[in-house]
Design an enzyme around this catalytic site. Structure first.
Site, PDB file in Angstrom:
ATOM      1  N   LYS A 151       0.763  -1.358  -0.116  1.00 41.48           N
ATOM      2  CA  LYS A 151       0.128  -0.121   0.006  1.00 41.48           C
ATOM      3  C   LYS A 151       1.039   1.253  -0.023  1.00 41.48           C
ATOM      4  O   LYS A 151       1.064   2.292  -0.750  1.00 41.48           O
ATOM      5  CB  LYS A 151      -0.786  -0.297   1.034  1.00 41.48           C
ATOM      6  CG  LYS A 151      -1.938  -1.076   0.949  1.00 41.48           C
ATOM      7  CD  LYS A 151      -2.819  -1.027   2.664  1.00 41.48           C
ATOM      8  CE  LYS A 151      -2.163  -0.965   3.923  1.00 41.48           C
ATOM      9  NZ  LYS A 151      -1.162  -2.448   4.075  1.00 41.48           N
ATOM     10  N   ARG A 206      -9.836   0.440   9.050  1.00 40.18           N
ATOM     11  CA  ARG A 206      -9.444  -0.786   8.807  1.00 40.18           C
ATOM     12  C   ARG A 206     -10.516  -1.865   9.594  1.00 40.18           C
ATOM     13  O   ARG A 206      -9.967  -2.792   9.807  1.00 40.18           O
ATOM     14  CB  ARG A 206      -8.532  -1.032   9.532  1.00 40.18           C
ATOM     15  CG  ARG A 206      -7.420  -1.691   9.177  1.00 40.18           C
ATOM     16  CD  ARG A 206      -5.854  -1.323   9.697  1.00 40.18           C
ATOM     17  NE  ARG A 206      -5.132  -0.085   9.002  1.00 40.18           N
ATOM     18  CZ  ARG A 206      -3.776  -0.374   8.901  1.00 40.18           C
ATOM     19  NH1 ARG A 206      -3.033  -1.869   9.477  1.00 40.18           N
ATOM     20  NH2 ARG A 206      -2.823   0.264   8.882  1.00 40.18           N
ATOM     21  N   ARG A 220      11.787  -5.672   4.946  1.00 35.31           N
ATOM     22  CA  ARG A 220      11.357  -4.393   5.309  1.00 35.31           C
ATOM     23  C   ARG A 220      12.654  -3.611   5.743  1.00 35.31           C
ATOM     24  O   ARG A 220      12.389  -3.284   6.982  1.00 35.31           O
ATOM     25  CB  ARG A 220      10.047  -3.630   5.322  1.00 35.31           C
ATOM     26  CG  ARG A 220       9.665  -2.559   5.317  1.00 35.31           C
ATOM     27  CD  ARG A 220       8.761  -1.678   4.858  1.00 35.31           C
ATOM     28  NE  ARG A 220       7.542  -2.744   6.114  1.00 35.31           N
ATOM     29  CZ  ARG A 220       5.981  -2.532   6.327  1.00 35.31           C
ATOM     30  NH1 ARG A 220       5.736  -1.879   5.240  1.00 35.31           N
ATOM     31  NH2 ARG A 220       5.494  -2.731   7.172  1.00 35.31           N
ATOM     32  N   ARG A 227      11.061  -2.176  11.229  1.00 33.71           N
ATOM     33  CA  ARG A 227      10.638  -0.934  11.509  1.00 33.71           C
ATOM     34  C   ARG A 227       9.961  -2.268  12.898  1.00 33.71           C
ATOM     35  O   ARG A 227      10.329  -3.570  13.105  1.00 33.71           O
ATOM     36  CB  ARG A 227       9.059  -0.896  11.274  1.00 33.71           C
ATOM     37  CG  ARG A 227       8.427   0.340  10.880  1.00 33.71           C
ATOM     38  CD  ARG A 227       7.569   0.329   9.388  1.00 33.71           C
ATOM     39  NE  ARG A 227       6.404  -0.777  10.430  1.00 33.71           N
ATOM     40  CZ  ARG A 227       4.876  -0.458   9.558  1.00 33.71           C
ATOM     41  NH1 ARG A 227       5.425   0.379   8.331  1.00 33.71           N
ATOM     42  NH2 ARG A 227       3.926  -1.278   9.499  1.00 33.71           N
ATOM     43  N   ARG A 241      -0.050  -9.736  13.389  1.00 34.22           N
ATOM     44  CA  ARG A 241      -0.959  -8.686  12.389  1.00 34.22           C
ATOM     45  C   ARG A 241      -1.594  -8.898  11.507  1.00 34.22           C
ATOM     46  O   ARG A 241      -2.966  -7.857  10.804  1.00 34.22           O
ATOM     47  CB  ARG A 241       0.311  -6.995  11.810  1.00 34.22           C
ATOM     48  CG  ARG A 241       0.537  -6.412  12.997  1.00 34.22           C
ATOM     49  CD  ARG A 241       2.251  -5.913  12.237  1.00 34.22           C
ATOM     50  NE  ARG A 241       1.545  -4.804  10.918  1.00 34.22           N
ATOM     51  CZ  ARG A 241       3.080  -4.989  10.193  1.00 34.22           C
ATOM     52  NH1 ARG A 241       4.198  -5.269  10.549  1.00 34.22           N
ATOM     53  NH2 ARG A 241       2.944  -3.504   9.841  1.00 34.22           N
TER      54      ARG A 241
HETATM   55  P1  AP5 Z   1       4.983  -1.737   1.799  1.00 34.33           P
HETATM   56  O1  AP5 Z   1       4.332  -1.215   0.811  1.00 34.33           O
HETATM   57  O2  AP5 Z   1       5.451  -1.546   2.633  1.00 34.33           O
HETATM   58  O3  AP5 Z   1       3.234  -2.305   2.352  1.00 34.33           O
HETATM   59  P2  AP5 Z   1       2.491  -1.720   3.587  1.00 34.33           P
HETATM   60  O4  AP5 Z   1       1.188  -2.483   2.538  1.00 34.33           O
HETATM   61  O5  AP5 Z   1       2.559  -0.493   3.166  1.00 34.33           O
HETATM   62  O6  AP5 Z   1       1.660  -2.117   4.804  1.00 34.33           O
HETATM   63  P3  AP5 Z   1       2.605  -2.205   6.038  1.00 34.33           P
HETATM   64  O7  AP5 Z   1       3.314  -2.814   7.160  1.00 34.33           O
HETATM   65  O8  AP5 Z   1       2.585  -0.305   6.074  1.00 34.33           O
HETATM   66  O9  AP5 Z   1       1.108  -2.385   6.004  1.00 34.33           O
HETATM   67  P4  AP5 Z   1       0.173  -2.075   7.596  1.00 34.33           P
HETATM   68  O10 AP5 Z   1      -0.802  -2.040   6.971  1.00 34.33           O
HETATM   69  O11 AP5 Z   1       0.575  -3.009   7.992  1.00 34.33           O
HETATM   70  O12 AP5 Z   1       1.235  -0.782   8.319  1.00 34.33           O
HETATM   71  P5  AP5 Z   1       0.494   0.405   8.814  1.00 34.33           P
HETATM   72  O13 AP5 Z   1       1.845   0.807   9.099  1.00 34.33           O
HETATM   73  O14 AP5 Z   1      -0.911   1.138   8.374  1.00 34.33           O
HETATM   74  O15 AP5 Z   1       5.851  -3.030   1.147  1.00 34.33           O
HETATM   75  C1  AP5 Z   1       6.134  -3.835   2.405  1.00 34.33           C
HETATM   76  C2  AP5 Z   1       8.068  -4.073   1.508  1.00 34.33           C
HETATM   77  O16 AP5 Z   1       7.404  -4.769   0.397  1.00 34.33           O
HETATM   78  C3  AP5 Z   1       8.760  -3.806   1.670  1.00 34.33           C
HETATM   79  O17 AP5 Z   1       9.805  -4.012   2.248  1.00 34.33           O
HETATM   80  C4  AP5 Z   1       8.203  -3.407   0.122  1.00 34.33           C
HETATM   81  O18 AP5 Z   1       9.760  -2.970  -0.415  1.00 34.33           O
HETATM   82  C5  AP5 Z   1       8.132  -4.792  -0.499  1.00 34.33           C
HETATM   83  N1  AP5 Z   1       6.856  -4.657  -1.407  1.00 34.33           N
HETATM   84  C6  AP5 Z   1       6.223  -3.816  -2.001  1.00 34.33           C
HETATM   85  N2  AP5 Z   1       5.866  -4.335  -3.228  1.00 34.33           N
HETATM   86  C7  AP5 Z   1       6.577  -5.289  -3.425  1.00 34.33           C
HETATM   87  C8  AP5 Z   1       6.056  -5.594  -5.160  1.00 34.33           C
HETATM   88  N3  AP5 Z   1       5.129  -5.961  -5.583  1.00 34.33           N
HETATM   89  N4  AP5 Z   1       7.268  -7.312  -5.053  1.00 34.33           N
HETATM   90  C9  AP5 Z   1       8.136  -7.493  -3.835  1.00 34.33           C
HETATM   91  N5  AP5 Z   1       8.178  -6.776  -2.512  1.00 34.33           N
HETATM   92  C10 AP5 Z   1       7.477  -5.750  -2.369  1.00 34.33           C
HETATM   93  O19 AP5 Z   1      -0.133   0.184  10.350  1.00 34.33           O
HETATM   94  C11 AP5 Z   1       1.445  -0.399  11.456  1.00 34.33           C
HETATM   95  C12 AP5 Z   1      -0.076   0.079  12.913  1.00 34.33           C
HETATM   96  O20 AP5 Z   1      -0.862   0.968  13.392  1.00 34.33           O
HETATM   97  C13 AP5 Z   1      -1.143  -1.214  12.828  1.00 34.33           C
HETATM   98  O21 AP5 Z   1      -0.478  -2.522  13.078  1.00 34.33           O
HETATM   99  C14 AP5 Z   1      -1.906  -0.879  14.334  1.00 34.33           C
HETATM  100  O22 AP5 Z   1      -1.398  -0.741  14.785  1.00 34.33           O
HETATM  101  C15 AP5 Z   1      -1.742   0.990  13.959  1.00 34.33           C
HETATM  102  N6  AP5 Z   1      -2.738   1.113  12.776  1.00 34.33           N
HETATM  103  C16 AP5 Z   1      -2.378   1.931  11.835  1.00 34.33           C
HETATM  104  N7  AP5 Z   1      -3.805   2.848  10.908  1.00 34.33           N
HETATM  105  C17 AP5 Z   1      -4.816   1.870  11.602  1.00 34.33           C
HETATM  106  C18 AP5 Z   1      -6.292   2.101  11.568  1.00 34.33           C
HETATM  107  N8  AP5 Z   1      -6.796   2.656  10.917  1.00 34.33           N
HETATM  108  N9  AP5 Z   1      -6.971   1.322  12.863  1.00 34.33           N
HETATM  109  C19 AP5 Z   1      -6.423   0.870  13.403  1.00 34.33           C
HETATM  110  N10 AP5 Z   1      -5.170   0.739  14.088  1.00 34.33           N
HETATM  111  C20 AP5 Z   1      -4.418   1.709  12.909  1.00 34.33           C
END
Ligand code: AP5
Length: 213
Positions: free
Chosen positions: A13, A88, A127, A160, A171
């Site tokens: 994402k 979410r 990552r 991270r 997660r």
């Molecule tokens: P990346 O693009 O970083 O993936 P992502 O989908 O953004 O993953 P996140 O881990 O950031 O999502 P998340 O939803 O768990 O975390 P968030 O920060 O929102 O890609 C990942 C890796 O893969 C990278 O190394 C990249 O290089 C690689 N990659 C990308 N595309 C690729 C491809 N095509 N092929 C191969 N490799 C690839 O949330 C963190 C925490 O915050 C949550 O756990 C929760 O506690 C809290 N939180 C956030 N939002 C909410 C909400 N709305 N409600 C409640 N709690 C929340």
């Protein structure tokens, strides 16, 4: 364009959102990034969110809904925005609909980026990000030019805290339990698109462009 990017942790994402936002000149609004900044700055919200994030659990709906309510009303979001990782839960999606109705606006696309669990743990645990400038990479799939160093500013790359294997697994479990029911909430709407998130970053980006056209 007012966009929502959904998908499991590690689906790509953030990677795709950065490119799309640059192309469309709209802000990327990531609740994860906003919460991590609050944790780092030790604000009251950060102190509350920290224990949930460290465990791989969702932060309470009231906290993240408040973040989005304020953020989408800021001046830079008046021409559109991309919500990365929000909503979410069904309660968050209902709150977003109510807020948009109150503001007299609506969403243009809800995109679900689908990647099988078997790929996600490797994406998460490999990552690395740069705390100085936010640049990100993957040790195997998109490695930095110099091991451990940011391609953009030369800073030290870090993992991270919630990308350890144990927390990443929780997660994913949290996603299946609390976030995947959201697909039923959105999938009958004409603005919903499901995108295959497997393949190279460029291949996924091309699919996304098709979905946004
Ligand atoms: P990346 O693009 O970083 O993936 P992502 O989908 O953004 O993953 P996140 O881990 O950031 O999502 P998340 O939803 O768990 O975390 P968030 O920060 O929102 O890609 C990942 C890796 O893969 C990278 O190394 C990249 O290089 C690689 N990659 C990308 N595309 C690729 C491809 N095509 N092929 C191969 N490799 C690839 O949330 C963190 C925490 O915050 C949550 O756990 C929760 O506690 C809290 N939180 C956030 N939002 C909410 C909400 N709305 N409600 C409640 N709690 C929340």
């Amino acid at each position: 364009m007012r966009l929502v990017f959904m998908g499991p942790p590690g689906a790509g994402k953030g990677t795709q959102a950065r490119r799309i936002c640059e192309e469309l000149s709209i802000p990327q609004i990531s609740t994860g990034d906003i919460l991590r900044a609050a944790v780092k700055n030790e604000t009251a919200m950060g102190l509350e969110a920290k224990r949930y994030m460290e465990a791989g659990d969702l932060v309470p709906d009231s906290v993240v809904i408040g973040i989005i309510r304020d953020r989408i009303q800021e001046p830079d979001a008046q021409g559109g925005y991309l919500l990365d990782g929000f909503p979410r839960t069904v309660a968050q999606a209902e709150a977003l609909d109510a807020l948009l109705e109150e503001l007299g606006s609506g969403l243009d696309r809800v995109i679900d980026l689908a990647v099988p669990d078997s790929d996600l743990i490797a994406r998460l645990t490999g990552r690395r990000t740069c705390p100085a400038c936010g640049w990100g990479c993957h040790v195997l799939f998109a490695p930095p030019k110099v091991e451990g160093k940011c391609d953009s500013c030369g800073g030290d790359l870090v993992q991270r805290a919630d990308d350890s294997e144990a927390t990443a697994k929780n997660r994913l479990a949290t996603y299946h339990e609390q976030t995947s029911p959201l697909l039923d909430y959105y999938k009958s709407r004409p603005i919903f698109r499901a995108i295959e998130g497997v393949g190279t970053v460029d291949e996924v980006y091309q699919r996304l462009q098709g979905a946004l056209a």
